[in-house]
Design an enzyme around this catalytic site. Sequence first.
Site: not given
Ligand code: PDD
Length: 287
Positions: A31, A50, A103, A105, A206
């Site tokens: 997502y 990304r 279902r 894997h 991330l």
């Molecule tokens: N999450 N690390 C994690 C684990 C995250 O879930 C997010 C953002 C970030 C920051 O990434 P960015 O600056 O690109 O939003 C870092 C989003 C907002 C969410 O899961 O709702």
Amino acid sequence: MSVYLNGRFLPLGEAKVSVLDRGFLFGDGVYEVVPVYSNKPFRLDDHLRRLQRSLDGIRLANPHTIAEWRERILQLIALQDFADQSVYVQVTRGTPGEGQPPRDHVFPQATPPTVFLFAQPLVTATPAQKAAGVCAVSAVDNRWLRGDIKAISLLANVLLRQRAIDADCAETVMLRDGFLTEGSASNIFVVKDGVLRTPPASNLMLTGITHDVVLELAAAHGIPHEVRAIPEAEVRAADELWMTSSTREILAIVKLDGVPVGAGAPGPLARRMDALYQTFKQEVMRA
Ligand code: PDD
């Protein structure tokens, strides 16, 4: 509210996915969350790049070109009756067709992915939160080793985030093997003696789009910064601690595990970076 599902825009109540969808059964999907200010998506190309990396990470072919994604996302934005939005983009490995195990894997054959988009009003930090900062708790980062994939299987993040909420805090700061990784839904920055620090991109976290903008702004405005591994002791001895994400933007953490961070109030660099970020956003939106 209009949402997008597999090629169609339709009311939320009419958007239906099979219970055999692999997103539902396996959390098998990825997502993105794209912030939208005054109907303009912020850093959309970065989010789409990304998304491509996440899809590559789970070996799922991208169902759309960049232009097709743009078109769908812009159309979704235009259909909403609020201007500041948080656009959610999800791609799952779809629902196995007739003749395939319902279902298993193992990847299903010739199964189109499920593509779902919806928008919610963007809720950034309130002025009160910005002024006072928020508290956080720390926890061992017990997620899988592919934090660089923005996977919809977020059970560990959900449990970690809930710990913060149970402690009346906003975020959980994660540590793995004695080093800072990130927040449960944000990246973390540490300030010490005027130097901004954040861990280097790796499979363990991330790399946020907001995080990248913060580093760009630091470089552009001569703010000393370092991207390097950050031991737990440096997190606990920080003058300032920030969380960053597309929805929270830049938010100062003023208490960690009940202990004040620095002076226990948002620090001067957090205030400066937030001001730079707000100005940058406005310039980009005007362009
Ligand atoms: N999450 N690390 C994690 C684990 C995250 O879930 C997010 C953002 C970030 C920051 O990434 P960015 O600056 O690109 O939003 C870092 C989003 C907002 C969410 O899961 O709702």
